[in-house]
Motif scaffolding. Structure first.
Motif, PDB file in Angstrom:
ATOM      1  N   ALA A 121      24.221 150.149  82.502  1.00  0.00           N
ATOM      2  CA  ALA A 121      24.406 148.723  82.238  1.00  0.00           C
ATOM      3  C   ALA A 121      23.812 148.354  80.885  1.00  0.00           C
ATOM      4  N   ALA A 122      22.643 148.918  80.573  1.00  0.00           N
ATOM      5  CA  ALA A 122      22.039 148.676  79.257  1.00  0.00           C
ATOM      6  C   ALA A 122      22.931 149.224  78.149  1.00  0.00           C
ATOM      7  N   ASP A 123      23.544 150.383  78.384  1.00  0.00           N
ATOM      8  CA  ASP A 123      24.451 150.955  77.387  1.00  0.00           C
ATOM      9  C   ASP A 123      25.704 150.099  77.228  1.00  0.00           C
ATOM     10  N   ALA A 124      26.185 149.513  78.322  1.00  0.00           N
ATOM     11  CA  ALA A 124      27.354 148.625  78.239  1.00  0.00           C
ATOM     12  C   ALA A 124      27.029 147.381  77.427  1.00  0.00           C
ATOM     13  N   GLU A 125      25.821 146.840  77.590  1.00  0.00           N
ATOM     14  CA  GLU A 125      25.422 145.676  76.796  1.00  0.00           C
ATOM     15  C   GLU A 125      25.301 146.047  75.317  1.00  0.00           C
ATOM     16  N   PRO A 174      27.210 137.667  76.336  1.00  0.00           N
ATOM     17  CA  PRO A 174      28.036 136.527  75.896  1.00  0.00           C
ATOM     18  C   PRO A 174      29.429 136.896  75.400  1.00  0.00           C
ATOM     19  N   ALA A 175      29.637 138.135  74.985  1.00  0.00           N
ATOM     20  CA  ALA A 175      30.970 138.529  74.509  1.00  0.00           C
ATOM     21  C   ALA A 175      31.918 138.864  75.651  1.00  0.00           C
ATOM     22  N   VAL A 176      31.390 139.112  76.838  1.00  0.00           N
ATOM     23  CA  VAL A 176      32.204 139.573  77.968  1.00  0.00           C
ATOM     24  C   VAL A 176      32.872 138.395  78.665  1.00  0.00           C
ATOM     25  N   VAL A 187      24.735 138.474  91.296  1.00  0.00           N
ATOM     26  CA  VAL A 187      26.088 138.019  90.979  1.00  0.00           C
ATOM     27  C   VAL A 187      26.082 136.842  90.001  1.00  0.00           C
ATOM     28  N   LYS A 188      24.894 136.289  89.695  1.00  0.00           N
ATOM     29  CA  LYS A 188      24.839 135.127  88.796  1.00  0.00           C
ATOM     30  C   LYS A 188      25.466 135.415  87.441  1.00  0.00           C
ATOM     31  N   GLN A 189      25.365 136.664  86.971  1.00  0.00           N
ATOM     32  CA  GLN A 189      25.906 137.013  85.657  1.00  0.00           C
ATOM     33  C   GLN A 189      27.431 137.001  85.631  1.00  0.00           C
ATOM     34  N   LEU A 190      28.063 136.888  86.791  1.00  0.00           N
ATOM     35  CA  LEU A 190      29.528 136.858  86.856  1.00  0.00           C
ATOM     36  C   LEU A 190      30.096 135.451  86.700  1.00  0.00           C
ATOM     37  N   VAL A 191      29.249 134.450  86.705  1.00  0.00           N
ATOM     38  CA  VAL A 191      29.717 133.071  86.553  1.00  0.00           C
ATOM     39  C   VAL A 191      30.429 132.930  85.203  1.00  0.00           C
TER      40      VAL A 191
END
Length: 254
Positions: free
Chosen positions: A88-92, A126-128, A150-154
């Motif tokens: 996940a850190a690598d994806a960010e 923020p780019a996703v 799941v909050k990050q999916l909002v």
């Protein structure tokens, strides 16, 4: 004389595909996140990254008129590694790199297995704008392990697809996550690929068509085909247990 440890290699983006490879203007980027292991600090195998290349090629073919580029994300380590959540850190990091390379363009995170979990976890960048999680690996919560957030999916468009016969990652756990996510974000849908396993090989063409349709509709506002639109509009449990029928791909954009 004591030997010095070599510095750890960082994550990197695979070679550009699609509009970036042909030097056309890039209007959106999909980052492919391969699977992995629960624990492991060694570099991932080359086969891991190669496993998502066919899907990447399909997506850039479908998005060539829209200016879609694609990169496979090469992780630092092959494992999730507990609270480190290394993929996940690598994806960010990769989403940051997209901004450096292409400017302010929307990003879709598309992952399989552990990569699906990484896509869901890194969605708050923020780019996703779009997340596709195929057969995501989600460990069973218990007294010491809380459910994945799941909050990050909002505010994101979210698609989950899972084979009903998956013996490596539990489809019921992805349903439970989707159910929680739907409560904070109506733009969540989940398809069940009946009789398919973890690799989603039996209905590969349908899964790729579904992913392509969802990505184009989300990144470029081209609209969704009827099955995807119905799944997004349907309330739980139907909208989270939508069956992916054989021949489904013929009803979607090719």
């Amino acid at each position: 004389m004591a030997q010095q440890a070599l510095p750890e290699r960082g994550a990197r983006l695979g070679r550009p595909m699609g509009s970036a490879a042909t030097r056309r203007t890039v209007h959106g980027v999909v980052l492919l996140l391969p699977g992995g292991e629960p624990v492991g600090t060694r570099r991932p195998s080359r086969m891991s990254a190669a496993s998502v290349l066919p899907l990447a090629r399909r997506l850039v073919r479908a998005g060539q008129d829209e200016g879609l580029a694609a990169h496979v994300v090469h992780y630092r380590r092959r494992g999730w590694n507990g609270s480190a959540a290394d993929p996940a850190a690598d994806a960010e990091w990769a989403a940051d790199e997209v901004g450096r390379l292409y400017g302010d363009v929307p990003v879709c995170l598309t992952g399989h297995g552990m990569g699906g979990r990484a896509a869901l976890r890194a969605a708050g960048h923020p780019a996703v704008s779009t997340v596709v999680a195929l057969a995501p690996w989600l460990p069973e919560p218990d007294a010491t392990l809380a459910p994945d957030p799941v909050k990050q999916l909002v505010g994101r468009q979210v698609l989950i697809a899972h084979g009903t016969n998956d013996e490596r990652t539990d489809p019921d756990l992805s349903y439970r996550l989707a159910e929680r996510a739907k409560k904070v974000n109506r733009n969540v849908c989940r398809f069940e690929v009946h009789t398919d396993g973890h690799g989603l090989h039996q209905h590969r063409s349908e899964v790729r068509a579904l992913t392509s349709d969802f990505l184009l509709g989300s990144l470029f506002a081209t609209g969704y085909s009827r099955p995807v639109a119905d799944a997004l509009a349907a309330p739980p449990p139907l909208g989270l247990r939508m069956p992916l029928a054989v021949g489904f791909g013929s009803t979607l954009r090719q």
